[in-house]
Design an enzyme around this catalytic site. Structure first.
Site, PDB file in Angstrom:
ATOM      1  N   THR A 125       0.845  -1.200   0.000  1.00 28.05           N
ATOM      2  CA  THR A 125       0.000   0.000   0.000  1.00 28.05           C
ATOM      3  C   THR A 125       0.876   1.244   0.000  1.00 28.05           C
ATOM      4  OG1 THR A 125      -1.811  -1.144   1.102  1.00 28.05           O
ATOM      5  CG2 THR A 125      -1.764   1.260   1.324  1.00 28.05           C
ATOM      6  N   ASN A 143      -5.733  -9.684  -7.626  1.00 28.77           N
ATOM      7  CA  ASN A 143      -5.858 -10.425  -6.368  1.00 28.77           C
ATOM      8  C   ASN A 143      -7.175 -11.191  -6.277  1.00 28.77           C
ATOM      9  OD1 ASN A 143      -6.355  -7.487  -6.304  1.00 28.77           O
ATOM     10  ND2 ASN A 143      -7.293  -7.885  -4.319  1.00 28.77           N
ATOM     11  N   GLN A 198       0.747 -10.003  -6.248  1.00 28.51           N
ATOM     12  CA  GLN A 198       0.200 -11.356  -6.349  1.00 28.51           C
ATOM     13  C   GLN A 198       1.047 -12.293  -7.204  1.00 28.51           C
ATOM     14  OE1 GLN A 198      -2.160 -12.585  -4.534  1.00 28.51           O
ATOM     15  NE2 GLN A 198      -3.028 -10.724  -3.654  1.00 28.51           N
ATOM     16  N   SER A 220       4.853  -7.189  -1.607  1.00 27.61           N
ATOM     17  CA  SER A 220       4.468  -7.221  -0.202  1.00 27.61           C
ATOM     18  C   SER A 220       4.945  -8.527   0.421  1.00 27.61           C
ATOM     19  CB  SER A 220       2.945  -7.133  -0.129  1.00 27.61           C
ATOM     20  OG  SER A 220       2.531  -7.200   1.209  1.00 27.61           O
ATOM     21  N   ALA A 221       5.485  -8.435   1.647  1.00 29.35           N
ATOM     22  CA  ALA A 221       6.044  -9.634   2.288  1.00 29.35           C
ATOM     23  C   ALA A 221       4.982 -10.666   2.636  1.00 29.35           C
ATOM     24  CB  ALA A 221       6.789  -9.232   3.561  1.00 29.35           C
ATOM     25  N   HIS A 222       3.820 -10.199   3.112  1.00 33.45           N
ATOM     26  CA  HIS A 222       2.884 -11.173   3.694  1.00 33.45           C
ATOM     27  C   HIS A 222       2.164 -12.023   2.660  1.00 33.45           C
ATOM     28  CE1 HIS A 222      -1.148  -9.064   3.333  1.00 33.45           C
ATOM     29  NE2 HIS A 222      -0.367  -8.028   3.154  1.00 33.45           N
ATOM     30  N   THR A 238      13.488   4.621  11.097  1.00 36.25           N
ATOM     31  CA  THR A 238      14.319   3.470  11.462  1.00 36.25           C
ATOM     32  C   THR A 238      13.698   2.216  10.868  1.00 36.25           C
ATOM     33  OG1 THR A 238      14.960   4.586  13.485  1.00 36.25           O
ATOM     34  CG2 THR A 238      15.295   2.200  13.428  1.00 36.25           C
ATOM     35  N   CYS A 265      -9.373  -7.298   1.362  1.00 38.31           N
ATOM     36  CA  CYS A 265      -9.057  -5.942   1.801  1.00 38.31           C
ATOM     37  C   CYS A 265     -10.327  -5.111   1.886  1.00 38.31           C
ATOM     38  CB  CYS A 265      -8.094  -5.276   0.830  1.00 38.31           C
ATOM     39  SG  CYS A 265      -6.731  -6.329   0.415  1.00 38.31           S
TER      40      CYS A 265
HETATM   41  N1  PMP Z   1      -1.891  -4.827  -4.174  1.00 35.37           N
HETATM   42  C1  PMP Z   1      -2.487  -6.012  -4.277  1.00 35.37           C
HETATM   43  C2  PMP Z   1      -2.736  -6.606  -5.626  1.00 35.37           C
HETATM   44  C3  PMP Z   1      -2.875  -6.700  -3.116  1.00 35.37           C
HETATM   45  O1  PMP Z   1      -3.476  -7.890  -3.219  1.00 35.37           O
HETATM   46  C4  PMP Z   1      -2.615  -6.110  -1.852  1.00 35.37           C
HETATM   47  C5  PMP Z   1      -3.022  -6.806  -0.578  1.00 35.37           C
HETATM   48  N2  PMP Z   1      -4.381  -7.157  -0.545  1.00 35.37           N
HETATM   49  C6  PMP Z   1      -1.977  -4.869  -1.818  1.00 35.37           C
HETATM   50  C7  PMP Z   1      -1.629  -4.258  -2.998  1.00 35.37           C
HETATM   51  C8  PMP Z   1      -1.665  -4.186  -0.508  1.00 35.37           C
HETATM   52  O2  PMP Z   1      -0.572  -4.795   0.097  1.00 35.37           O
HETATM   53  P1  PMP Z   1      -0.229  -4.565   1.655  1.00 35.37           P
HETATM   54  O3  PMP Z   1      -1.169  -5.411   2.408  1.00 35.37           O
HETATM   55  O4  PMP Z   1       1.197  -4.995   1.793  1.00 35.37           O
HETATM   56  O5  PMP Z   1      -0.374  -3.103   1.924  1.00 35.37           O
END
Ligand code: PMP
Length: 376
Positions: A73, A147, A175, A195-197, A233, A320
């Site tokens: 994001t 996504n 993705q 994105s890491a997660h 930091t 989201c």
């Molecule tokens: N872009 C896409 C295509 C996503 O699927 C997501 C997460 N749903 C994001 C951006 C946002 O990533 P983050 O959760 O790291 O802010």
């Protein structure tokens, strides 16, 4: 004892990889600030640099071009805030791109999407070649894969057009990273977000990858971290987990066909059991782990709740935006009929998903759809 759960919502977030957990636990005990020059600081700096190299390797970038951020994001918002005069935005971008682009002073040119979910690049060419408006400093932002549907876009093709016309190019590759080979040179993009997660790292950390000295605004001012590109930091615990997850995810891309086979088996059985079901994007290139499926006339929210009660986690549209009632902007942009869009759920799998998980989903699907059919 809690009943076992089947987690099929990897596009929302992936389970933490053991490698990432171990790296984070080790990082928690590092005392130093990476900006400090003493031994403790240098140790923390080394950890950040090591993770930076791993993230760079995943996308074929130079490590100096990786800027750590709080997630995709933030990476997306940073690119959008680049002082553009014109931003071309596809209608199916993630909200973090759409809303951030629309919040700028740039003239927004929406790139429409066909019924198949592929963006209509002719609309970009029309705008550029007819010269109706002066573009000024212009950016095209086009996601690598969606996504919600998993549909993959031809980013390299659009980037070639952008380059030929002096337009900067950004892709949200959240993705695809860790699922498909993602290479900034092959895609020829100036900016790439990840994105890491989504690849088994922790939530709350991500990166923006730059190419060709692409300029970047500073959303956060302060210290000189990240080569003066992003103050604050460093989140060294998150970054350590991100690096470890990235290395594991890179190694796994070669085995992605296992997920494709499981996903295809899932779709095959869904269609056999409920022939009315529609699989969104089935005829175009999709992520190998994603199914967006709709039973016309049904309610995605109800289905998600029933599946949850049966021990299975999936999403209605994008996680989201869950909590929000209403159909997905992605399916709307594709012209999906509203009764189908309202019914669409997303099933997304990952490296540790098993055939048993798929079977458990299919058993629940059968029982839920049979009960619904009887009640109708
Ligand atoms: N872009 C896409 C295509 C996503 O699927 C997501 C997460 N749903 C994001 C951006 C946002 O990533 P983050 O959760 O790291 O802010």
């Amino acid at each position: 004892m809690n009943a076992p759960r089947t987690y099929l919502d990897w596009n929302a977030t992936a389970p933490l990889r053991p490698e990432a957990r171990a790296a984070m636990i080790a990082a928690l005990d590092l005392t130093g600030n990476p900006s400090s020059i003493h031994a403790e600081g240098r140790k923390a700096r080394a950890l950040v640099n090591d993770a930076r190299e791993k993230v760079a390797a995943l996308v074929g970038a130079a490590s100096a071009d990786v800027v750590f951020a709080s997630g995709a994001t933030e990476a997306n918002a940073t690119v959008m805030a680049g002082g553009w005069d014109t931003i071309f935005v596809s209608d199916i971008e993630h909200e973090s791109v759409l809303h951030a682009a629309k919040a700028t002073r740039a003239r927004i040119v929406e790139i429409p999407v066909g019924h198949d979910g592929i963006v209509e690049t002719g609309a970009i060419a029309d705008e550029v070649l007819t010269g109706r408006h002066s573009l000024g400093r212009a950016l095209i932002t086009l996601q690598h894969a969606n996504n919600e549907t998993g549909i993959v876009q031809s980013v390299a093709e659009v980037a070639a057009f952008a380059r030929a016309h002096g337009i900067a190019m950004h892709t949200d590759a959240v993705q695809t990273c860790g699922r498909l080979t993602v290479d900034v040179d092959a895609l020829d993009v100036d900016y790439l977000s990840l994105s890491a997660h989504k690849l088994g790292g922790p939530k709350g950390v991500g990166a923006l990858v730059l190419r060709n000295g692409a300029p970047l605004p500073n959303l956060l001012l302060g210290g000189g971290q990240e080569r003066r590109r992003r103050a604050g930091t460093e989140n060294i615990t998150g970054i350590a987990g991100f690096g470890a997850a990235t290395a594991a995810a890179k190694a796994e891309i070669a085995t992605i066909d296992r997920q494709r086979l499981l996903r295809d088996r899932l779709e095959h059985h869904i269609l056999a059991m409920t022939p009315d079901a529609v699989i969104i994007g089935r005829d175009v290139e999709r992520l190998p782990n994603t199914t967006c499926v709709a039973l016309p006339g049904g309610s995605a929210e109800t289905l998600v709740i029933k599946l949850d009660l049966a021990g299975i986690a999936v999403s209605a549209g994008s996680a989201c935006s869950s909590g929000k009632v209403g159909t997905s902007h992605v399916l709307r942009a594709m012209g999906t009929p509203p009764d189908l869009a309202r019914a669409a759920i997303r099933i997304s799998i990952g490296a540790t998903t098993t055939a048993d998980d798929v079977d458990r989903f299919l058993a629940a699907w059968t029982s839920i759809t049979r009960t619904a059919a009887k009640a109708a």
